[in-house]
Design a protein around this motif. Structure first.
Motif, PDB file in Angstrom:
ATOM      1  N   THR A  82     -24.417 -18.625  11.012  1.00  0.00           N
ATOM      2  CA  THR A  82     -23.064 -18.464  10.480  1.00  0.00           C
ATOM      3  C   THR A  82     -22.746 -19.505   9.416  1.00  0.00           C
ATOM      4  O   THR A  82     -22.132 -19.197   8.396  1.00  0.00           O
ATOM      5  CB  THR A  82     -22.027 -18.531  11.610  1.00  0.00           C
ATOM      6  N   HIS A 107     -21.831 -12.457  19.276  1.00  0.00           N
ATOM      7  CA  HIS A 107     -22.834 -13.223  20.016  1.00  0.00           C
ATOM      8  C   HIS A 107     -23.411 -12.436  21.187  1.00  0.00           C
ATOM      9  O   HIS A 107     -22.861 -11.423  21.635  1.00  0.00           O
ATOM     10  CB  HIS A 107     -22.201 -14.515  20.550  1.00  0.00           C
ATOM     11  N   PHE A 146     -19.655 -11.409  13.003  1.00  0.00           N
ATOM     12  CA  PHE A 146     -20.785 -11.712  13.885  1.00  0.00           C
ATOM     13  C   PHE A 146     -20.363 -11.608  15.350  1.00  0.00           C
ATOM     14  O   PHE A 146     -19.278 -12.058  15.732  1.00  0.00           O
ATOM     15  CB  PHE A 146     -21.320 -13.117  13.609  1.00  0.00           C
ATOM     16  N   TYR A 148     -15.220 -19.089   8.830  1.00  0.00           N
ATOM     17  CA  TYR A 148     -15.809 -20.001   7.849  1.00  0.00           C
ATOM     18  C   TYR A 148     -15.340 -19.547   6.471  1.00  0.00           C
ATOM     19  O   TYR A 148     -15.821 -18.561   5.928  1.00  0.00           O
ATOM     20  CB  TYR A 148     -17.332 -19.969   7.930  1.00  0.00           C
ATOM     21  N   SER A 150     -16.801 -15.096  13.328  1.00  0.00           N
ATOM     22  CA  SER A 150     -17.588 -14.984  14.559  1.00  0.00           C
ATOM     23  C   SER A 150     -16.635 -14.756  15.722  1.00  0.00           C
ATOM     24  O   SER A 150     -15.769 -15.590  15.996  1.00  0.00           O
ATOM     25  CB  SER A 150     -18.415 -16.261  14.770  1.00  0.00           C
ATOM     26  N   TYR A 175     -24.413 -19.741  17.363  1.00  0.00           N
ATOM     27  CA  TYR A 175     -25.291 -19.263  16.297  1.00  0.00           C
ATOM     28  C   TYR A 175     -24.939 -19.942  14.978  1.00  0.00           C
ATOM     29  O   TYR A 175     -24.973 -19.331  13.906  1.00  0.00           O
ATOM     30  CB  TYR A 175     -25.203 -17.741  16.147  1.00  0.00           C
ATOM     31  N   SER A 176     -24.628 -21.225  15.061  1.00  0.00           N
ATOM     32  CA  SER A 176     -24.172 -21.949  13.877  1.00  0.00           C
ATOM     33  C   SER A 176     -25.247 -22.034  12.802  1.00  0.00           C
ATOM     34  O   SER A 176     -24.927 -22.136  11.614  1.00  0.00           O
ATOM     35  CB  SER A 176     -23.704 -23.351  14.258  1.00  0.00           C
ATOM     36  N   ALA A 179     -22.030 -18.848   5.392  1.00  0.00           N
ATOM     37  CA  ALA A 179     -20.812 -19.384   4.778  1.00  0.00           C
ATOM     38  C   ALA A 179     -21.143 -20.255   3.568  1.00  0.00           C
ATOM     39  O   ALA A 179     -20.458 -20.202   2.547  1.00  0.00           O
ATOM     40  CB  ALA A 179     -20.015 -20.170   5.805  1.00  0.00           C
ATOM     41  N   THR A 188     -33.000 -16.723   9.259  1.00  0.00           N
ATOM     42  CA  THR A 188     -31.980 -16.755   8.214  1.00  0.00           C
ATOM     43  C   THR A 188     -32.522 -16.263   6.885  1.00  0.00           C
ATOM     44  O   THR A 188     -31.812 -15.586   6.132  1.00  0.00           O
ATOM     45  CB  THR A 188     -31.400 -18.176   8.052  1.00  0.00           C
ATOM     46  N   VAL A 248     -17.390 -15.532   6.758  1.00  0.00           N
ATOM     47  CA  VAL A 248     -17.951 -15.225   8.078  1.00  0.00           C
ATOM     48  C   VAL A 248     -16.889 -15.380   9.161  1.00  0.00           C
ATOM     49  O   VAL A 248     -16.203 -16.399   9.235  1.00  0.00           O
ATOM     50  CB  VAL A 248     -19.149 -16.142   8.391  1.00  0.00           C
TER      51      VAL A 248
END
Length: 252
Positions: A85, A68, A66, A51, A97, A81-82, A89, A243, A95
């Protein structure tokens, strides 16, 4: 085709943001992309999602890697995990992942002493993190690697804890989301923060004692969120709760 794909992805992400998080996410602030790195020493593909903040003049350009949780080796969803992430961003973090699992990998051990039987999986994950980090430094030298943060959930949190134990000098902050098997490093550097679920305890020795928390400044934060709801199954309220916790920790 690449331009239109990014437009479609941005639209999908916008829909996910409305569904999974009450915190505003502006997809105009970042550009999603996918790459596949190749570690020749391991003869292994390492798919990643990136991102990119679009405005590098105002973005903090702090890198976040990141990892998972276990996904049964399906290895098909780059944008897991949007809710987290994408938010990071949109706040100016760079970021990456990592997709740690390939369909050809051995399945994660489900019996025995997990600190022994799962160690090969964690070591592979820690190797992936190191390879991705070293490649990022070549591809994106403008990032501030002195402030690198590594984040992982569940099995990805165990990988992250192992990586932090192996390479503390490379990391500024560590965040684990309910890692349950690999002990957290007992160290003041990097700074360590762990979010805990309300339904599964960690194995003995994974979390620091009260004396160790004081000695090393480790933060253990117990949450009302189930272990399985720390991924994209999080409700909007759970996603916002986690978050906000993570953003507050990153800012401090």
């Amino acid at each position: 085709m690449r331009f239109f794909l990014l437009i479609i992805l941005s639209f999908i992400f916008a829909q996910c943001a409305v569904k999974n998080s009450a915190i505003a996410i502006s997809t105009a602030d970042f550009q999603p992309d996918t790459l596949t790195y190749f570690d020749q020493s391991k003869n292994r593909k390492i798919p990643i999602a990136i991102y990119h903040p679009k405005d590098k003049k105002t973005a903090r350009l702090t890198p976040v890697i990141f990892s998972h949780g276990w996904g049964e080796n399906k290895g098909s969803d780059y944008f897991v995990y949007s809710y987290l992430t994408m938010l990071l961003a949109s706040k100016g973090y760079f970021v990456v992942s990592i997709q740690h699992e390939l369909p050809t990998d051995e399945m994660l051990a489900m019996d025995g002493n997990f600190q022994v039987t799962r160690m090969p999986n964690w070591k592979r994950g820690a190797d992936n993190i190191l390879f991705v980090l070293n490649t990022m430094k070549k591809d994106f030298p403008e990032l501030n690697y002195d402030l690198l943060t590594v984040i992982g959930h569940s099995n990805g949190g165990d990988m992250t804890a192992l990586f932090a134990s192996q390479h503390p000098e490379l990391i500024h902050k560590v965040i684990t989301m309910d890692n349950r098997r690999m002990p957290l490093p007992r160290t003041a550097h990097p700074k360590i923060y762990t979010l805990r679920s309300n339904d599964y305890p960690a194995d003995e020795g994974v979390l620091p004692t009260d004396d160790e928390k004081k000695k090393y400044g480790i933060t253990v934060d117990f949450t009302p969120v189930n272990h399985g709801n720390m991924d994209n199954d999080a409700s909007p309220e759970e996603a916002e709760y986690m978050t906000r916790k993570i953003l507050d920790y990153l800012k401090n």
